[in-house]
Design an enzyme around this catalytic site. Structure first.
Site, PDB file in Angstrom:
ATOM      1  N   ILE A  43       0.823  -1.213   0.000  1.00 27.71           N
ATOM      2  CA  ILE A  43       0.000   0.000   0.000  1.00 27.71           C
ATOM      3  C   ILE A  43       0.854   1.260   0.000  1.00 27.71           C
ATOM      4  O   ILE A  43       0.409   2.314  -0.448  1.00 27.71           O
ATOM      5  CB  ILE A  43      -1.001   0.021   1.182  1.00 27.71           C
ATOM      6  CG1 ILE A  43      -0.287   0.046   2.525  1.00 27.71           C
ATOM      7  CG2 ILE A  43      -1.958  -1.142   1.093  1.00 27.71           C
ATOM      8  CD1 ILE A  43      -1.244   0.221   3.699  1.00 27.71           C
ATOM      9  N   TYR A 199       2.610  -6.622  18.024  1.00 28.99           N
ATOM     10  CA  TYR A 199       2.250  -5.886  16.810  1.00 28.99           C
ATOM     11  C   TYR A 199       1.084  -4.944  17.101  1.00 28.99           C
ATOM     12  O   TYR A 199       1.104  -3.770  16.718  1.00 28.99           O
ATOM     13  CB  TYR A 199       1.875  -6.863  15.691  1.00 28.99           C
ATOM     14  CG  TYR A 199       1.375  -6.179  14.438  1.00 28.99           C
ATOM     15  CD1 TYR A 199       2.260  -5.487  13.608  1.00 28.99           C
ATOM     16  CD2 TYR A 199       0.026  -6.215  14.095  1.00 28.99           C
ATOM     17  CE1 TYR A 199       1.802  -4.852  12.464  1.00 28.99           C
ATOM     18  CE2 TYR A 199      -0.436  -5.590  12.948  1.00 28.99           C
ATOM     19  CZ  TYR A 199       0.452  -4.908  12.140  1.00 28.99           C
ATOM     20  OH  TYR A 199      -0.010  -4.273  11.003  1.00 28.99           O
TER      21      TYR A 199
END
Length: 321
Positions: A43, A199
């Protein structure tokens, strides 16, 4: 210039299925300059392509310079008028971040848009500065980079009278961090480490950073700060985990058969980033969390003002001056 005119933020009818090209159609961003971290693939590279397509002078900030040059070459092949520079940065190293900021400033370029996009998922290891790698790369490096470039953004906004935009690419995974939210006293504790929670912690930190920065920028500064989730996108972010290597071909086959039902493609995954970066509907909107090209709601920890202040102070100490 039509850019950044409206102060309201309706969805403009966009949804999760829209691509970055669709949500920015008709926008002329000529004259703006943007830095995009982690724009060597996924992205990030699609965001760079779309912003360049809309006239933005794009600085691709990447660890892998050859990959960054390949992105530039692809953009220039499609659009020979594009303005794209490639600069090296390793967000897990504070020295590298400081060197990048210094080099960028030496170019005397304006800075209208900062997109903190780079991210990794990896097993437990420490960064160059002895900080857990995902927290260091996904969050702390971006925190430092933003602080180092903030005066440049303020000066650009003041001189151009065009709103500056800071965008932190987070994840819906921010909802699944440790119970404490951020393990301030045990950030490097291997015994507490869980790859998914760690994360999520780094992505929660991205949202908290945006919210606290938005509060600090409120008075007399034409700069907004927002965070977003791109959604579930098929990218190579899991390349350093058990979801790579011998499992790679298995995952490819799964993605090809059912991926279209559950995952966005890269063009769709970059849409919310490009929307928040360029769309006039987002003018004056700050301290918000975006999903599928519209304002969404982050979890309670992400909205905790005391937690965001504590994280800010903690980050300042980790970064030194």
């Amino acid at each position: 210039m039509e850019l950044f005119r409206s102060r309201k933020c309706p969805s403009a009818g966009f949804s999760s299925s829209n691509t970055a090209e669709e949500v920015t159609r008709g926008i002329d961003a000529t004259g703006l300059t943007a830095i995009i971290t982690g724009a060597s693939s996924g992205i990030g590279s699609e965001t760079a392509r779309i912003l360049a397509l809309r006239g933005v002078h794009v600085v691709v900030a990447v660890r892998n310079l050859s990959a960054g040059r390949a992105v530039k070459e692809a953009i220039m092949k499609e659009n020979s008028d594009a303005k794209v520079d490639v600069m090296g940065i390793d967000l897990s190293s504070m020295v590298s971040v400081r060197n990048f900021a210094s080099e960028f400033k030496s170019l005397n370029l304006p800075l209208n848009i900062l997109i903190n996009n780079a991210g990794v998922v990896t097993y437990f290891k420490l960064s160059h500065d002895n900080i857990e790698m995902m927290f260091a790369t996904n969050y702390l490096g971006h925190f430092l980079l933003t602080n180092l470039l903030l005066e440049t953004m303020k000066s650009t906004a003041h001189q151009s009278n065009i709103e500056g935009r800071i965008i932190n690419v987070s994840s819906n995974a921010h909802r699944y961090s440790y119970n404490e939210g951020i393990l301030f006293d045990r950030i490097n504790d291997k015994s507490r480490f869980n790859i998914l929670w760690a994360y999520a912690q780094s992505k929660l930190a991205n949202v908290l950073h945006s919210n606290e920065l938005a509060r600090r920028l409120k008075e007399g500064v034409q700069i907004t700060a927002n965070s977003l989730t791109p959604g579930a996108v098929e990218t190579n972010i899991f390349r350093d985990t058990f979801l790579s290597g011998k499992h790679h071909h298995f995952l490819e086959s799964i993605a090809s058969s059912v991926g279209k039902l559950f995952l966005k493609n890269v063009q769709q995954g970059a849409s919310t980033t490009c929307y928040v970066a360029l769309h006039p509907n987002v003018k004056g909107v700050s301290g918000e969390y975006f999903r599928n090209n519209r304002i969404s709601e982050s979890n309670r920890k992400a909205q905790n003002i005391e937690l965001s202040k504590k994280l800010w102070d903690f980050s300042i100490k980790l970064c030194g001056k």
